[in-house]
Scaffold this motif. Structure first.
Motif, PDB file in Angstrom:
ATOM      1  N   ILE A  99      10.520  12.795   4.811  1.00 40.22           N
ATOM      2  CA  ILE A  99       9.652  12.393   4.581  1.00 40.22           C
ATOM      3  C   ILE A  99       8.461  12.313   4.740  1.00 40.22           C
ATOM      4  O   ILE A  99       7.893  13.792   4.307  1.00 40.22           O
ATOM      5  N   ALA A 100       7.739  11.463   3.348  1.00 38.78           N
ATOM      6  CA  ALA A 100       6.377  11.974   2.560  1.00 38.78           C
ATOM      7  C   ALA A 100       5.685  10.986   3.064  1.00 38.78           C
ATOM      8  O   ALA A 100       5.336   9.758   3.581  1.00 38.78           O
ATOM      9  N   ASP A 101       4.329  11.768   3.308  1.00 40.75           N
ATOM     10  CA  ASP A 101       3.203  10.665   4.178  1.00 40.75           C
ATOM     11  C   ASP A 101       2.122  10.346   3.023  1.00 40.75           C
ATOM     12  O   ASP A 101       0.667  10.067   3.103  1.00 40.75           O
ATOM     13  N   SER A 102       2.259  11.340   1.933  1.00 41.13           N
ATOM     14  CA  SER A 102       0.927  11.679   0.685  1.00 41.13           C
ATOM     15  C   SER A 102       1.431  11.247  -0.233  1.00 41.13           C
ATOM     16  O   SER A 102       3.352  11.645  -0.675  1.00 41.13           O
ATOM     17  N   THR A 103       0.504  11.042  -1.415  1.00 40.38           N
ATOM     18  CA  THR A 103       0.908  10.852  -3.297  1.00 40.38           C
ATOM     19  C   THR A 103       1.694  12.718  -3.269  1.00 40.38           C
ATOM     20  O   THR A 103       2.432  12.475  -4.018  1.00 40.38           O
ATOM     21  N   ILE A 140      -0.399  -7.396 -10.177  1.00 37.35           N
ATOM     22  CA  ILE A 140      -0.175  -6.056 -10.004  1.00 37.35           C
ATOM     23  C   ILE A 140      -0.276  -4.743 -11.474  1.00 37.35           C
ATOM     24  O   ILE A 140       0.993  -5.483 -12.300  1.00 37.35           O
ATOM     25  N   VAL A 141      -0.866  -4.043 -11.629  1.00 37.62           N
ATOM     26  CA  VAL A 141      -0.415  -3.217 -12.539  1.00 37.62           C
ATOM     27  C   VAL A 141       0.162  -1.701 -12.766  1.00 37.62           C
ATOM     28  O   VAL A 141      -0.462  -1.536 -11.999  1.00 37.62           O
ATOM     29  N   TRP A 142       1.804  -2.693 -13.376  1.00 33.71           N
ATOM     30  CA  TRP A 142       2.610  -1.567 -13.576  1.00 33.71           C
ATOM     31  C   TRP A 142       1.872   0.000 -13.863  1.00 33.71           C
ATOM     32  O   TRP A 142       1.742  -0.237 -15.349  1.00 33.71           O
ATOM     33  N   PRO A 143       2.189   1.105 -14.474  1.00 32.60           N
ATOM     34  CA  PRO A 143       1.952   1.960 -15.238  1.00 32.60           C
ATOM     35  C   PRO A 143       2.739   2.115 -16.072  1.00 32.60           C
ATOM     36  O   PRO A 143       3.993   1.883 -16.175  1.00 32.60           O
ATOM     37  N   ASP A 144       2.798   2.636 -17.333  1.00 35.05           N
ATOM     38  CA  ASP A 144       3.777   2.563 -18.328  1.00 35.05           C
ATOM     39  C   ASP A 144       4.839   2.999 -18.203  1.00 35.05           C
ATOM     40  O   ASP A 144       5.701   2.974 -18.588  1.00 35.05           O
ATOM     41  N   ASN A 145       5.406   4.437 -17.440  1.00 44.45           N
ATOM     42  CA  ASN A 145       6.464   4.732 -16.582  1.00 44.45           C
ATOM     43  C   ASN A 145       7.140   4.037 -15.853  1.00 44.45           C
ATOM     44  O   ASN A 145       8.525   5.084 -15.246  1.00 44.45           O
ATOM     45  N   VAL A 146       6.594   2.962 -14.884  1.00 50.34           N
ATOM     46  CA  VAL A 146       7.665   2.484 -14.514  1.00 50.34           C
ATOM     47  C   VAL A 146       8.081   1.257 -14.842  1.00 50.34           C
ATOM     48  O   VAL A 146       7.694   0.452 -15.276  1.00 50.34           O
ATOM     49  N   GLU A 147       9.326   1.389 -14.913  1.00 49.29           N
ATOM     50  CA  GLU A 147       9.962   0.004 -15.061  1.00 49.29           C
ATOM     51  C   GLU A 147      10.564  -0.822 -14.038  1.00 49.29           C
ATOM     52  O   GLU A 147      10.575  -1.132 -12.696  1.00 49.29           O
ATOM     53  N   ARG A 148      10.061  -2.309 -14.607  1.00 51.57           N
ATOM     54  CA  ARG A 148      10.315  -3.662 -13.425  1.00 51.57           C
ATOM     55  C   ARG A 148      11.988  -4.252 -13.500  1.00 51.57           C
ATOM     56  O   ARG A 148      12.486  -4.892 -15.063  1.00 51.57           O
ATOM     57  N   ILE A 149      12.711  -4.071 -12.268  1.00 51.17           N
ATOM     58  CA  ILE A 149      13.638  -5.122 -12.244  1.00 51.17           C
ATOM     59  C   ILE A 149      13.582  -6.535 -11.369  1.00 51.17           C
ATOM     60  O   ILE A 149      13.049  -6.369 -10.248  1.00 51.17           O
ATOM     61  N   GLU A 150      13.219  -7.666 -12.441  1.00 54.85           N
ATOM     62  CA  GLU A 150      12.854  -8.502 -11.273  1.00 54.85           C
ATOM     63  C   GLU A 150      14.239  -8.732 -10.419  1.00 54.85           C
ATOM     64  O   GLU A 150      13.805  -9.374  -8.948  1.00 54.85           O
ATOM     65  N   HIS A 151      15.009  -8.968 -10.291  1.00 56.94           N
ATOM     66  CA  HIS A 151      16.096  -8.732  -9.298  1.00 56.94           C
ATOM     67  C   HIS A 151      17.271  -8.485  -9.932  1.00 56.94           C
ATOM     68  O   HIS A 151      18.019  -8.276 -10.750  1.00 56.94           O
ATOM     69  N   PRO A 186       1.126  -1.755  -0.058  1.00 57.00           N
ATOM     70  CA  PRO A 186       0.114   0.316  -0.146  1.00 57.00           C
ATOM     71  C   PRO A 186       0.682   0.993  -0.009  1.00 57.00           C
ATOM     72  O   PRO A 186       0.504   2.267  -0.502  1.00 57.00           O
ATOM     73  N   ALA A 187       2.479   1.501   0.354  1.00 54.59           N
ATOM     74  CA  ALA A 187       2.888   2.741   0.333  1.00 54.59           C
ATOM     75  C   ALA A 187       3.163   2.751  -0.751  1.00 54.59           C
ATOM     76  O   ALA A 187       3.729   3.737  -0.598  1.00 54.59           O
ATOM     77  N   LEU A 188       3.801   1.625  -1.418  1.00 53.67           N
ATOM     78  CA  LEU A 188       4.550   1.332  -2.340  1.00 53.67           C
ATOM     79  C   LEU A 188       3.563   2.270  -3.432  1.00 53.67           C
ATOM     80  O   LEU A 188       3.721   2.961  -4.650  1.00 53.67           O
ATOM     81  N   GLU A 189       2.003   2.136  -3.473  1.00 54.50           N
ATOM     82  CA  GLU A 189       1.207   2.321  -4.596  1.00 54.50           C
ATOM     83  C   GLU A 189       0.936   3.714  -4.019  1.00 54.50           C
ATOM     84  O   GLU A 189       0.758   4.433  -5.119  1.00 54.50           O
ATOM     85  N   ARG A 190       0.588   3.767  -2.628  1.00 54.82           N
ATOM     86  CA  ARG A 190       0.407   5.912  -2.366  1.00 54.82           C
ATOM     87  C   ARG A 190       1.815   6.133  -2.744  1.00 54.82           C
ATOM     88  O   ARG A 190       1.579   7.629  -3.242  1.00 54.82           O
ATOM     89  N   LEU A 191       3.177   5.944  -2.966  1.00 54.35           N
ATOM     90  CA  LEU A 191       4.253   6.535  -2.991  1.00 54.35           C
ATOM     91  C   LEU A 191       4.981   6.653  -4.102  1.00 54.35           C
ATOM     92  O   LEU A 191       5.793   7.128  -4.238  1.00 54.35           O
ATOM     93  N   LEU A 192       4.939   6.014  -4.887  1.00 51.70           N
ATOM     94  CA  LEU A 192       5.221   5.381  -5.829  1.00 51.70           C
ATOM     95  C   LEU A 192       4.418   5.768  -7.326  1.00 51.70           C
ATOM     96  O   LEU A 192       4.473   6.217  -8.141  1.00 51.70           O
ATOM     97  N   LEU A 193       3.633   4.730  -6.879  1.00 49.45           N
ATOM     98  CA  LEU A 193       2.705   4.083  -7.826  1.00 49.45           C
ATOM     99  C   LEU A 193       2.266   5.018  -8.596  1.00 49.45           C
ATOM    100  O   LEU A 193       2.099   5.495 -10.026  1.00 49.45           O
ATOM    101  N   GLU A 194       1.197   5.472  -7.592  1.00 51.18           N
ATOM    102  CA  GLU A 194       0.121   7.025  -8.403  1.00 51.18           C
ATOM    103  C   GLU A 194       0.673   8.084  -8.317  1.00 51.18           C
ATOM    104  O   GLU A 194      -0.037   8.932  -9.486  1.00 51.18           O
ATOM    105  N   PRO A 195       1.959   8.506  -7.566  1.00 53.11           N
ATOM    106  CA  PRO A 195       3.042   9.121  -8.591  1.00 53.11           C
ATOM    107  C   PRO A 195       3.268   9.310  -9.485  1.00 53.11           C
ATOM    108  O   PRO A 195       3.246  10.159 -10.881  1.00 53.11           O
ATOM    109  N   ALA A 196       3.733   8.412 -10.398  1.00 58.05           N
ATOM    110  CA  ALA A 196       3.942   7.966 -11.430  1.00 58.05           C
ATOM    111  C   ALA A 196       2.818   7.984 -12.566  1.00 58.05           C
ATOM    112  O   ALA A 196       3.160   8.643 -13.980  1.00 58.05           O
ATOM    113  N   ARG A 197       1.229   7.329 -12.069  1.00 61.97           N
ATOM    114  CA  ARG A 197       0.300   8.021 -12.722  1.00 61.97           C
ATOM    115  C   ARG A 197       0.241   9.449 -13.240  1.00 61.97           C
ATOM    116  O   ARG A 197      -0.375  10.107 -14.501  1.00 61.97           O
ATOM    117  N   GLN A 198       0.487   9.845 -11.598  1.00 63.10           N
ATOM    118  CA  GLN A 198       0.349  11.555 -11.916  1.00 63.10           C
ATOM    119  C   GLN A 198       1.591  12.666 -12.974  1.00 63.10           C
ATOM    120  O   GLN A 198       1.163  13.642 -12.963  1.00 63.10           O
TER     121      GLN A 198
END
Length: 362
Positions: free
Chosen positions: A304-308, A228-239, A199-211
């Protein structure tokens, strides 16, 4: 004084899907630099055996064992003769292993809890698989991943004789700033998937990526569900092996720190990722938990970030001058107090101080 130290830990040879290996590597390298002799004993399990990125460390001896009977048969003498024996959290059959150490070791007997809040939650439920309540008062030293009130709880509730806040550390010789003219990503995150962090990753990275669709983001780490639905501008690295961590941090304008729920509840439980990123000179955006501001002051050594909205504002508005000032301050703090060498000095002193062989008063 050079110490003979035996360490039984979850893994040193493989960093795949665990943070223990990098923590042990920084600490043991520090001990090696100080002239101590280290034997690391690791259970030979298929998961780590097929994903070993350090099968032959150059800072200690590494040996594998098949089961507790094999450990006793092959390494009982080393355990008995060592100046100190340290058993880590999440060791397979850890209760039986620690019983053996408590029975056989003549030197300092320590437990290194790299997962203290998780351990205490398991003990409270009665289902901790690697440590029993009855064993804690028998230890000469309890090295706790968490500080603050957790140390009082260890002493008062579980009767630990010598609980010591022993945070993870960074290998300052391997985690350094890397030369980069431009950042590849505006914000990145490094960590294995966990339900409570998502949930924190969603709030602090994925939602900012969408915006911020024109900015670039990255998430590195294994075990993320396929759904998990990754925004188009989020790159994934498995390991990402530890050897690639400095370059990964160096390619980010900011890196995100997200904390497990048990660690947030306990407070005073810094992730090794904080120290790694700071040592690499990458500014950190972190979720909030008690004690963080004492380690790396908010607004001075991290943000420290509490929100998107907090994250979006930082990425869009913070000046380059302030960004780099925050990174430099964090690096100065970490190099002064949170390196593998610094932890090794603290550990060696504690192992000597609480040795049953010493003749200290009381």
């Amino acid at each position: 004084m050079s110490l003979r130290i035996v360490v039984l830990g979850l893994s040193l040879s493989s960093s795949w899907g665990n943070g223990h290996a990098t923590t042990f590597r920084a600490l043991l390298r520090g001990l090696d630099r100080l002239g101590h002799d280290i034997l690391f004993l690791e259970r030979d399990v298929p998961w780590y055996a097929s994903n070993r990125d350090m099968p032959e460390p150059d800072f200690c001896r590494l040996a594998f064992y098949d089961d507790v009977a094999g450990l006793r048969r092959e390494h009982a003498d080393a355990i008995a003769l060592a100046d100190a024996v340290i058993v880590g959290s999440y060791v397979p059959d850890g209760i039986e292993v620690l019983d053996m150490v408590l029975r056989e070791a003549r030197g300092t007997r320590a437990f290194y809890d790299i997962d203290t809040p998780v351990t205490l939650a398991g003990l409270a439920r009665g289902d901790c698989a690697y440590l029993a309540k009855r064993q804690i008062p028998l230890l000469d030293l309890y090295l706790s991943f968490s500080g603050g009130g957790t140390l009082e709880r260890l002493a008062n509730t579980y009767h630990a004789r010598h609980p010591l806040a022993f945070y993870c550390a960074v290998d300052e010789f391997r985690y350094r700033p890397t030369a980069s003219d431009t950042a590849r990503w505006d914000l990145g995150y490094l960590g294995t998937y966990s339900v409570d962090r998502q949930p924190a990753l969603e709030r602090l990275l994925l939602e900012p990526a969408r915006q911020l669709p024109l900015m670039r983001f990255v998430v590195a780490g294994p075990q993320y569900p396929a759904g998990i639905v990754w925004p188009d501008n989020v790159e994934r690295i498995e390991h990402l092996p530890p050897s690639d961590h400095p370059g990964f941090y160096g390619a980010q304008r900011y890196t995100l720190n997200v904390t497990r729920a048990d660690m947030i509840a306990a407070g005073h439980s810094p992730s090794v990722r904080l120290f790694e990123a700071a040592s690499c000179g990458t500014p950190i955006i972190s979720d909030r938990w008690n004690g963080l501001d004492e380690l790396l002051p908010d607004g001075e050594a991290l943000l420290i970030a509490d929100s998107t909205e907090n994250v979006v504002r930082v990425l869009q508005e913070l000046s380059e001058t302030r960004r780099m000032r925050i990174a430099d301050t964090a690096r100065e703090i970490v190099l002064a107090s949170h390196t593998g060498t610094a932890r090794a000095e603290t550990l060696a002193a504690a192992l000597c101080r609480y040795s049953p062989r010493s003749e200290r008063p009381g």
